[in-house]
Write an enzyme that holds these catalytic residues in place. Structure first.
Site: not given
Ligand SMILES: *Cc1c(COP(=O)(O)O)cnc(C)c1O
Length: 404
Positions: A150, A178, A199, A239, A325
């Site tokens: 990421n 990603q 999503a 749910t 931080c």
């Molecule tokens: C954004 C991200 C997550 C977390 O995803 P969420 O749906 O926001 O919890 C985990 N792994 C990677 C590589 C991401 O980029």
């Protein structure tokens, strides 16, 4: 062109209006509980969920029954690691992962009552497959390697990683949050047994994710982490978020159809930004492999410039630094540290995340603004001044002192 300019698509993406339109009926009209078996409200909701399940499955080469809906990729990672850890405890408690994983994997590993090996990465961000081979023991139950990073966008070789794990009968989980929707991902060809996605990284809504759990060759068992109701074939009670799931499904279909074209477009824009910055400025570096990289990620360091100061100077452009931080100070991220690029380069790193709605005009604007602000900040830097007038390469040694 409107400002502020959004160039942080690895943090989150806007909901595509087509996704939003697909979701819209499932709030006020088709609001049924997908678990209600006795009336049409429930049936309509269930039909929508099952369509979305097929849409997600199709994007990653899975079958619909292998998709478990969750609330996020963080939850999917938790379910995969804890679920496998618990279900296969009699086989062992050793997990192999990578130093550059997302916190949603690293923190789970820390939490597991397991023996964890953290593979290092080379300066290009890639793991060494021989080190992976050596790390696997008879007690290893899971190898968890993210598909694409990421922060630096580096793509690991899941196909080979999966092959190595398979030879040893070890399951493979990949946090593909990603990668999915940006580059082709195929759980069969890539030898992946469990895969997490979200999503909101692919133009869908926040608060909806999925976990792929292989159903055959081998049939993967996971212990449920959320008890109550037995939804999702007992793997995740609660749910279902029907509008969110419909949005995730639609986002997957759009990604499947448009991915190749979009990747070409974002890669062109990304390369244009990189070329512009590299032409206009000296001492700039791309962090992580250029070849094995997501088409929409650029992580660049601007020597002699502090990324926090740079971000303040370009406040109408939304980007991220490679820093977080900590209690006392701003520290480079664990990902940049793992690359071994040195503190100075890590402290001057900026992540540019491009996406579906990024325009040429925005890239031109960002290129010009960053160049302007980097030049201004460097004019104020005695170290940069020294570097320019004293051609002794030993001078770079002074740079690190500025960080003490
Ligand atoms: C954004 C991200 C997550 C977390 O995803 P969420 O749906 O926001 O919890 C985990 N792994 C990677 C590589 C991401 O980029």
């Amino acid at each position: 062109m409107k400002t502020p300019v959004y160039m942080d698509y690895q943090a989150t993406t806007p909901v595509d209006s087509r996704v939003f339109e697909a979701m819209r009926p499932y709030f006020c009209e088709l609001f049924g509980n997908a678990a209600s078996k006795t009336h049409s409200f429930g049936w309509r909701a269930e039909d929508a969920v099952e369509k979305a399940r097929r849409q997600v499955a199709e994007l990653i080469g899975a079958s619909a029954k292998e998709i478990v809906f969750t609330g996020s990729a963080t939850e999917s990672n938790n379910l995969a690691l804890k679920g496998v850890g618990e279900a296969y405890r009699d086989r062992g408690n050793h997990v192999v992962t990578v130093a550059t994983e997302h916190r949603a994997v690293l923190d789970v590993c820390k939490h597991l009552a397991a023996d964890v090996t953290y593979l290092p990465v080379a300066q290009d961000g890639l793991i060494d497959l021989d080190q992976l081979r050596d790390a696997i023991t008879d007690r290893t139950v899971l190898v968890s390697v993210m598909y694409a990073n990421n922060e630096i966008g580096v793509i690991q070789n899941l196909r080979e990683i999966g092959k190595i794990a398979k030879e040893r009968g070890v399951l493979v989980h990949s946090d593909a949050t990603q990668a999915v929707g940006k580059i082709p991902v195929d759980v069969a060809a890539d030898n992946i047994d469990l895969l997490s996605l979200s999503a909101h990284k692919i133009y869908g809504p926040k608060g909806c994710g999925a976990l792929y759990v292989r159903a055959r060759d081998p049939r993967v068992k996971i212990a449920e982490q959320m008890n109550g109701g037995g939804h999702e074939r007992g793997m995740r009670s609660g749910t279902l978020n029907v509008p969110g799931i419909v949005g995730l499904g639609e986002a997957c279909t759009i990604a499947r159809v448009e991915m190749a074209e979009e990747a070409k477009r974002t890669a062109r824009l990304r390369d244009k930004l990189r070329d512009r910055l590299a032409a206009d400025l000296d001492e700039v570096y791309v962090n992580g492999s250029i070849e094995q990289r997501l088409p929409n990620n650029l992580n660049m360091s601007f020597a002699f410039v502090d990324s926090e100061s740079l971000m303040m100077g370009i406040h109408d452009i939304a980007v991220s630094s490679g820093s977080a931080c900590s209690s006392a100070a701003i520290e480079p991220s664990h990902v940049l540290r793992a690359l071994g690029i040195g503190d100075d380069r890590a402290h001057s790193a900026i992540r540019f995340g491009l996406g579906r709605f990024t325009t040429d005009e925005e890239v031109d604007y960002v290129g010009a603004r960053v160049t302007e602000v980097v030049r201004k900040l460097r004019e104020l830097s005695p170290l940069y001044e020294m570097r320019q007038t004293v051609p002794d390469p030993g001078v770079t040694g002074h740079v690190s002192q500025s960080r003490s």
